[in-house]
Every structure is written in structure tokens, then in C-alpha cells.
Motif scaffolding. Sequence first.
Motif, PDB file in Angstrom:
ATOM      1  N   VAL A 263       0.857  -1.175   0.000  1.00  0.00           N
ATOM      2  CA  VAL A 263       0.000   0.000   0.000  1.00  0.00           C
ATOM      3  C   VAL A 263       0.900   1.234   0.000  1.00  0.00           C
ATOM      4  CG1 VAL A 263      -1.702   1.331   1.307  1.00  0.00           C
ATOM      5  CG2 VAL A 263      -1.855  -1.160   1.236  1.00  0.00           C
ATOM      6  N   GLY A 264       0.557   2.206  -0.832  1.00  0.00           N
ATOM      7  CA  GLY A 264       1.306   3.452  -0.874  1.00  0.00           C
ATOM      8  C   GLY A 264       0.362   4.636  -0.884  1.00  0.00           C
TER       9      GLY A 264
ATOM     10  N   TYR B  42      -0.723   7.162   7.362  1.00  0.00           N
ATOM     11  CA  TYR B  42      -0.104   6.140   8.210  1.00  0.00           C
ATOM     12  C   TYR B  42       0.037   4.847   7.419  1.00  0.00           C
ATOM     13  CZ  TYR B  42       0.587   2.764  11.975  1.00  0.00           C
ATOM     14  OH  TYR B  42       1.088   1.760  12.771  1.00  0.00           O
ATOM     15  N   LEU B  43       1.265   4.395   7.251  1.00  0.00           N
ATOM     16  CA  LEU B  43       1.553   3.156   6.540  1.00  0.00           C
ATOM     17  C   LEU B  43       2.194   2.183   7.514  1.00  0.00           C
ATOM     18  CD1 LEU B  43       3.048   4.667   3.250  1.00  0.00           C
ATOM     19  CD2 LEU B  43       0.697   3.901   3.655  1.00  0.00           C
ATOM     20  N   HIS B  44       1.594   1.013   7.641  1.00  0.00           N
ATOM     21  CA  HIS B  44       2.024   0.050   8.654  1.00  0.00           C
ATOM     22  C   HIS B  44       2.595  -1.216   8.020  1.00  0.00           C
ATOM     23  CE1 HIS B  44       2.082  -2.235  12.370  1.00  0.00           C
ATOM     24  NE2 HIS B  44       1.358  -3.174  11.801  1.00  0.00           N
ATOM     25  N   LYS B  45       3.762  -1.618   8.493  1.00  0.00           N
ATOM     26  CA  LYS B  45       4.376  -2.867   8.056  1.00  0.00           C
ATOM     27  C   LYS B  45       3.992  -3.983   9.028  1.00  0.00           C
ATOM     28  CE  LYS B  45       8.488  -1.067   5.706  1.00  0.00           C
ATOM     29  NZ  LYS B  45       9.964  -1.183   5.601  1.00  0.00           N
ATOM     30  N   THR B  46       3.374  -5.028   8.508  1.00  0.00           N
ATOM     31  CA  THR B  46       3.040  -6.171   9.356  1.00  0.00           C
ATOM     32  C   THR B  46       4.244  -7.090   9.524  1.00  0.00           C
ATOM     33  OG1 THR B  46       2.210  -7.383   7.425  1.00  0.00           O
ATOM     34  CG2 THR B  46       0.611  -6.116   8.703  1.00  0.00           C
ATOM     35  N   SER B  47       5.251  -6.890   8.688  1.00  0.00           N
ATOM     36  CA  SER B  47       6.514  -7.629   8.776  1.00  0.00           C
ATOM     37  C   SER B  47       7.634  -6.681   8.383  1.00  0.00           C
ATOM     38  CB  SER B  47       6.511  -8.843   7.840  1.00  0.00           C
ATOM     39  OG  SER B  47       7.814  -9.401   7.736  1.00  0.00           O
ATOM     40  N   LYS B  48       8.736  -6.732   9.115  1.00  0.00           N
ATOM     41  CA  LYS B  48       9.844  -5.817   8.827  1.00  0.00           C
ATOM     42  C   LYS B  48      10.477  -6.089   7.466  1.00  0.00           C
ATOM     43  CE  LYS B  48      13.362  -8.650  11.137  1.00  0.00           C
ATOM     44  NZ  LYS B  48      14.408  -8.681  12.188  1.00  0.00           N
ATOM     45  N   ASP B  49      10.261  -7.280   6.932  1.00  0.00           N
ATOM     46  CA  ASP B  49      10.850  -7.646   5.644  1.00  0.00           C
ATOM     47  C   ASP B  49       9.987  -7.241   4.459  1.00  0.00           C
ATOM     48  OD1 ASP B  49      12.998  -8.887   6.945  1.00  0.00           O
ATOM     49  OD2 ASP B  49      11.859 -10.743   7.177  1.00  0.00           O
TER      50      ASP B  49
ATOM     51  N   PRO C 134       7.127  -4.448   2.459  1.00  0.00           N
ATOM     52  CA  PRO C 134       6.683  -3.052   2.395  1.00  0.00           C
ATOM     53  C   PRO C 134       5.372  -2.898   3.154  1.00  0.00           C
ATOM     54  CG  PRO C 134       6.246  -4.165   0.321  1.00  0.00           C
ATOM     55  CD  PRO C 134       7.055  -5.121   1.147  1.00  0.00           C
ATOM     56  N   PRO C 135       4.853  -1.677   3.311  1.00  0.00           N
ATOM     57  CA  PRO C 135       3.610  -1.473   4.062  1.00  0.00           C
ATOM     58  C   PRO C 135       2.451  -2.331   3.546  1.00  0.00           C
ATOM     59  CG  PRO C 135       4.678   0.617   3.691  1.00  0.00           C
ATOM     60  CD  PRO C 135       5.432  -0.386   2.876  1.00  0.00           C
ATOM     61  N   GLN C 136       1.777  -2.979   4.475  1.00  0.00           N
ATOM     62  CA  GLN C 136       0.643  -3.840   4.141  1.00  0.00           C
ATOM     63  C   GLN C 136      -0.696  -3.216   4.502  1.00  0.00           C
ATOM     64  OE1 GLN C 136       1.265  -7.609   3.071  1.00  0.00           O
ATOM     65  NE2 GLN C 136       2.741  -6.138   2.287  1.00  0.00           N
ATOM     66  N   VAL C 137      -0.669  -2.224   5.389  1.00  0.00           N
ATOM     67  CA  VAL C 137      -1.886  -1.509   5.793  1.00  0.00           C
ATOM     68  C   VAL C 137      -1.631  -0.021   5.628  1.00  0.00           C
ATOM     69  CG1 VAL C 137      -3.532  -1.041   7.652  1.00  0.00           C
ATOM     70  CG2 VAL C 137      -2.448  -3.296   7.480  1.00  0.00           C
ATOM     71  N   GLY C 138      -2.579   0.668   5.027  1.00  0.00           N
ATOM     72  CA  GLY C 138      -2.433   2.107   4.840  1.00  0.00           C
ATOM     73  C   GLY C 138      -3.697   2.852   5.204  1.00  0.00           C
TER      74      GLY C 138
ATOM     75  N   ARG D  45      -8.932   3.365   4.168  1.00  0.00           N
ATOM     76  CA  ARG D  45      -8.065   2.343   4.752  1.00  0.00           C
ATOM     77  C   ARG D  45      -7.950   1.167   3.806  1.00  0.00           C
ATOM     78  NH1 ARG D  45      -8.547  -2.633   7.169  1.00  0.00           N
ATOM     79  NH2 ARG D  45      -7.152  -3.128   8.911  1.00  0.00           N
ATOM     80  N   PHE D  46      -6.737   0.761   3.489  1.00  0.00           N
ATOM     81  CA  PHE D  46      -6.495  -0.417   2.661  1.00  0.00           C
ATOM     82  C   PHE D  46      -5.630  -1.395   3.445  1.00  0.00           C
ATOM     83  CE2 PHE D  46      -6.520   2.049  -1.666  1.00  0.00           C
ATOM     84  CZ  PHE D  46      -7.893   2.206  -1.555  1.00  0.00           C
ATOM     85  N   LYS D  47      -5.923  -2.657   3.277  1.00  0.00           N
ATOM     86  CA  LYS D  47      -5.063  -3.719   3.775  1.00  0.00           C
ATOM     87  C   LYS D  47      -4.823  -4.686   2.632  1.00  0.00           C
ATOM     88  CE  LYS D  47      -4.500  -7.320   7.285  1.00  0.00           C
ATOM     89  NZ  LYS D  47      -5.099  -8.008   8.458  1.00  0.00           N
ATOM     90  N   VAL D  48      -3.576  -4.999   2.363  1.00  0.00           N
ATOM     91  CA  VAL D  48      -3.238  -5.860   1.241  1.00  0.00           C
ATOM     92  C   VAL D  48      -3.980  -7.185   1.330  1.00  0.00           C
ATOM     93  CG1 VAL D  48      -1.388  -7.219   0.179  1.00  0.00           C
ATOM     94  CG2 VAL D  48      -0.973  -4.836   0.834  1.00  0.00           C
ATOM     95  N   GLY D  49      -4.664  -7.529   0.258  1.00  0.00           N
ATOM     96  CA  GLY D  49      -5.346  -8.814   0.176  1.00  0.00           C
ATOM     97  C   GLY D  49      -6.683  -8.877   0.873  1.00  0.00           C
ATOM     98  N   ALA D  50      -7.090  -7.794   1.555  1.00  0.00           N
ATOM     99  CA  ALA D  50      -8.349  -7.814   2.309  1.00  0.00           C
ATOM    100  C   ALA D  50      -9.442  -7.062   1.567  1.00  0.00           C
ATOM    101  CB  ALA D  50      -8.140  -7.193   3.680  1.00  0.00           C
TER     102      ALA D  50
END
Length: 276
Positions: free
Chosen positions: A62-63, A153-160, A162-166, A271-276
Motif C-alpha cells: 500500500v502506498g 499512516y503506513l504500517h508494516k506487518t513484517s519488517k521484511d 513493504p507497508p501492508q496496511v495504509g 483504509r487499505f489492507k493488502v489482500g483484504a
Amino acid sequence: MANFSLQDVKSLRERLGTGMVDTKNALVEADGDIEKAVEILRLKGAKGNAKRADRSTSEGLVGAVDNGNGTATMIELACETDFVAKGDKFVALADVVLAAVAASGASTVEEALAADASGKTVATVIDEEAAILGEKVELRRVALVSGENFSIYLHKTSKDLPPQVGVVLGYAGTDAETARSVAQHISFANPEYLSREDVPADAVEKERALVEQISREEGKPEAALPKIVEGRVGAYFKQVALLEQDYAKDNKLSVSKVLSDAGITVSGFARFKVGA
């Protein structure tokens, strides 16, 4: 004898991210002509795109960006695997797509795909890069939010990854810290609407009918049903409407109260969440 060097192979691989064998074969077919080899590799990748059309895209990123003109844009760019999602080429593609979509003022995926990106449409840019990446890539969602100010606000669910929630929050006011905190709340609480007045009437009536049926099946007294049903509909509003929700950082306060105390008025959010 081949009309290209190992340096040509290396340069072309770095440029496109293609495999050694495919790159070498393309240069052989192109008789060492770099640009012709590029076209051969892209054509091969494009044919692969058609075969991948029905594959699912559950990864990506998400960007978002403040457009500087009273709007902010957010996109979800999807791919098939987390391996591609965290790669530099995919992240760079997302940057190009976001910039083009933001510049166009697009508010739908259809408008975004038709937007100009250095003389090509966004759709073409995505297809060409997907051909090189070897996965299905799609622009899944686009949001255009209006406001005087924005908290992104861009949130990484994993440090490895890119942002998965925006979240993009449009607002009027000067308390940027509280605005960011509410944007973080949205990322967690996932409201669908700003206020209870924004919830479609048919959705409210459907919920009211459902909780009435449940209440009757639970054996609640007939005389008490209206109050019980309205209480449960109120709980529904607290679930789906941002201003009705309990504030994530202090559930004794409503989001509406927090915003009011901070002198903030929300104009909209996405609000976007990757794959949701």
C-alpha cells in the motif's frame, strides 16, 4: 560468434531483472541488438501475463501521498508472492504508479489505469513490469481523499515487507499528533464509515431486523425488545462508524470526543489492507 559480451548480458539482466538463460537467448535471437533483445524479453513476458491472468494476488503493498492540492491518493498494488512484493523492482513500480495516479487525480481503478506515466498508460507500465517480474501484478484499489490537512499512516506487518496496511485521514485542524493517532486507530479498528449518518439506511435496517430476530430467538421479553434492539443497533454503529468507536488508546473515550477535544474535524478517510 555472438555479437554481444558478458557485460551486455549483465547490463540487460540488471535493467530488466531477467534470468541468465532467457537474457542470453534473447541477445542471441537479436544478434546482439540490446533494444531488440528488450522487446523480445518483454514479448515473452507479455505472453506469460496472459497465462497468469486467472492467478490470485494476495501479496503486495500500500502506498499513499499528499497531492498538495487538497487531496491525497492511496493505492494498493498487488502481486502473487511476498518474494516479489519486497523486491526493489516491485517497490519502484509502485512508486511510479502512485506518482502517475496522484498526478492524474484519479479516484477509481479505471481512471488510474488510464493515467499517463511518462507517455504510457499506467496499465501498460504495470503489464510491462509484470512481464519482467514473472507474476501477475494488478492495481487493486485507489482512493482519493479530500481535506485541508492529511495524516498518512503506513504500517508494516513484517519488517521484511513493504507497508501492508495504509490509512489516509483528511482533516481540518492543527493537532497533527492526534490526527496521526486517529489514523493509527483506523488501521486497527477498520471502520467502514465516518459517522452513523453515513451508514446506508438499508444496511441499518438489515442489521435491525437481524438483531430483532436474534433477540426473539433468545427469548427476550416482547416489551423489552425495542430497547434491546436499539441497543444492539447502537453497538453495530460503534463497530462500523469511526466517530462512534471507542478510542483504541483509551476505550473510555470515543473517537468523536478525542477529535473534538483536539479541535479536529475529519473530512474523510480511507483504509487499505493488502489482500483484504
